[in-house]
Design an enzyme around this catalytic site. Structure first.
Site, PDB file in Angstrom:
ATOM      1  CD1 TRP A 102      13.700  -6.888 -49.219  1.00  0.00           C
ATOM      2  CD2 TRP A 102      15.405  -6.061 -50.406  1.00  0.00           C
ATOM      3  NE1 TRP A 102      14.378  -5.984 -48.428  1.00  0.00           N
ATOM      4  CE2 TRP A 102      15.428  -5.460 -49.130  1.00  0.00           C
ATOM      5  CE3 TRP A 102      16.386  -5.682 -51.338  1.00  0.00           C
ATOM      6  CZ2 TRP A 102      16.393  -4.519 -48.748  1.00  0.00           C
ATOM      7  CZ3 TRP A 102      17.346  -4.742 -50.961  1.00  0.00           C
ATOM      8  CH2 TRP A 102      17.341  -4.177 -49.684  1.00  0.00           C
ATOM      9  CG  ASP A 172      17.087 -12.218 -51.539  1.00  0.00           C
ATOM     10  OD1 ASP A 172      17.699 -12.558 -50.508  1.00  0.00           O
ATOM     11  OD2 ASP A 172      16.820 -11.024 -51.819  1.00  0.00           O
ATOM     12  CE  LYS A 196      18.289  -7.619 -43.998  1.00  0.00           C
ATOM     13  NZ  LYS A 196      18.003  -7.659 -45.405  1.00  0.00           N
TER      14      LYS A 196
HETATM   15  C1  LIG Z   1      18.275  -7.012 -46.646  1.00  0.00           C
HETATM   16  C2  LIG Z   1      17.869  -7.724 -47.877  1.00  0.00           C
HETATM   17  C3  LIG Z   1      18.566  -7.557 -49.086  1.00  0.00           C
HETATM   18  C4  LIG Z   1      19.752  -6.627 -49.223  1.00  0.00           C
HETATM   19  O1  LIG Z   1      20.837  -7.163 -48.585  1.00  0.00           O
HETATM   20  P1  LIG Z   1      22.295  -6.465 -48.652  1.00  0.00           P
HETATM   21  O2  LIG Z   1      23.107  -7.447 -47.890  1.00  0.00           O
HETATM   22  O3  LIG Z   1      22.176  -5.122 -48.005  1.00  0.00           O
HETATM   23  O4  LIG Z   1      22.676  -6.366 -50.077  1.00  0.00           O
HETATM   24  C5  LIG Z   1      18.144  -8.276 -50.185  1.00  0.00           C
HETATM   25  N1  LIG Z   1      17.089  -9.106 -50.113  1.00  0.00           N
HETATM   26  C6  LIG Z   1      16.387  -9.276 -48.975  1.00  0.00           C
HETATM   27  C7  LIG Z   1      15.227 -10.226 -48.968  1.00  0.00           C
HETATM   28  C8  LIG Z   1      16.754  -8.592 -47.830  1.00  0.00           C
HETATM   29  O5  LIG Z   1      16.063  -8.768 -46.692  1.00  0.00           O
END
Ligand SMILES: *Cc1c(COP(=O)(O)O)cnc(C)c1O
Length: 360
Positions: A102, A172, A196
């Site tokens: 990521w 993030d 998540k």
């Molecule tokens: C799932 C995830 C993403 C991507 O998320 P989207 O909502 O599909 O854009 C980005 N960063 C992390 C750490 C993730 O777990």
């Protein structure tokens, strides 16, 4: 009706109490005669749902004044672009920490907008550890420093907050926000896709320090301007109303569980049960440095990869679903966010012990 234990990394399990409440309110939300998904986002009913969700989130995380909470769309992936668009503010460069898949996606997107300085990377060790803070080559003139507190795919998590000496810290937190208490005041921007640990897909929560807004990159789409979204209460256009409502129900549920301190204790215990089993066995392995193992995503491999398919098949028969690891790393991965009951982890642990006895 049978509900399984779903170990998906996202979209992931929702608390059953939240789904039941949503079902009760589905056709007629609190006497309004309509479902939340049929309501005007500007009507007083939805406005009350929206503001209750925000105030509960503020309470859970102890978000200080001076921060806006935005309820956006586009996922964490849109934030990979919105962060540089909003935070460069006349500067041409930003620092990024590369701890996995990521991080790499965030870096690739930022490179479209600025010079990216990789201040530290764990790539040489196949992303199984976090480079010590004193090895980072940060730039005091960077517009911000971006990192990924929990790498959902590699199962690597920061259990500390990096010091940046005044450079705005951007995180993030898609797969870790709300898993434990957080000192929001250490951050410039925190963002998380909801699917998540927050609620259904389609919603992205962004927490942004007010003084960082208002200088968006010229030419950026209006919808990508934090200031515009903040000025309009995240309703410049139609927001993802139903996802926002469900996220609000999750925040209420979290408060009912005792808040984030209580969740942290449960999450630490849940993850500990899996790591203890893995470490005590020669059959299962997790490659991550024990100092930075994730509480939320636990990847593991079997000693004999030829048994992977059998493992997944038998796990499924036992009501334990979506344990296949990410295609980029293989093996297995158990994602155990807030909504995964401790009984689900216990069931997985006993299944794994039993499987090892039969096949190890
Ligand atoms: C799932 C995830 C993403 C991507 O998320 P989207 O909502 O599909 O854009 C980005 N960063 C992390 C750490 C993730 O777990």
């Amino acid at each position: 009706m049978t509900r399984v234990y779903n170990f998906s990394a996202g979209p992931a399990m929702m608390p059953e109490a939240v789904l039941s409440r949503a079902r009760e309110e589905m056709l007629d939300w609190q006497g309004s005669g309509m479902s939340v998904m049929e309501m005007s986002h500007r009507g007083k009913e939805f406005m009350s749902i929206a503001s209750k969700a925000e105030s509960d989130l503020r309470e859970l995380l102890g978000i200080p004044t001076g921060y806006k909470v935005l309820f956006l769309q586009g996922g964490a992936s849109a934030q990979f672009a919105m962060v540089p668009m909003n935070l460069l503010r006349g500067k041409g460069k930003a620092d990024y920490i590369n701890t996995g898949q990521w991080s790499k996606k965030a870096i690739a997107e930022a490179r479209r907008y600025c010079e990216v300085n990789i201040a530290a990377t764990a790539e040489a060790g196949k992303f199984t550890s976090i480079p010590a803070r004193d090895t980072w080559q940060t730039d005091p003139d960077a517009a911000y420093l971006h990192y990924t507190p929990n790498e959902t795919i590699g199962g690597v998590e920061f259990h500390w907050i990096p010091e940046t000496g005044g450079v705005p810290l951007v995180a993030d937190m898609s797969s870790t926000l709300l898993s434990r208490p957080l000192d929001v005041s250490r951050y410039g921007v925190i963002y998380a896709g909801a699917q998540k640990n927050i609620g259904p897909a389609g919603l992205t929560v962004v927490i942004v320090r007010e003084d960082l807004m208002g200088e968006v990159l010229p030419g950026a789409p209006t919808l990508f301007d934090y200031q515009v979204m903040a000025d309009n209460g995240s309703m410049y256009n139609t927001p993802p109303t139903y996802s926002w409502y469900l996220a609000g129900l999750v925040f209420e549920w979290l408060k009912g569980q005792g808040g984030l301190q209580a969740m942290a204790e449960i999450n630490r215990r849940k993850a500990g049960k899996l790591y203890d089993l893995i470490d005590a066995s020669d059959f299962y392995q997790n490659p991550v440095d024990p100092q930075c193992r994730s509480w939320m995503n636990v990847p593991f491999t079997l000693a004999d990869a030829d048994l992977d398919a059998t493992f997944l098949e038998q796990a499924k028969a036992a009501g334990l679903l979506t344990l296949k690891g990410h295609r980029s790393v293989g093996g297995m991965r158990a994602s155990i966010y807030n909504a995964m009951p401790e009984e689900g982890v216990d069931a997985l642990v006993s299944f794994m012990k039993d499987f090892e006895q039969r096949h190890g």
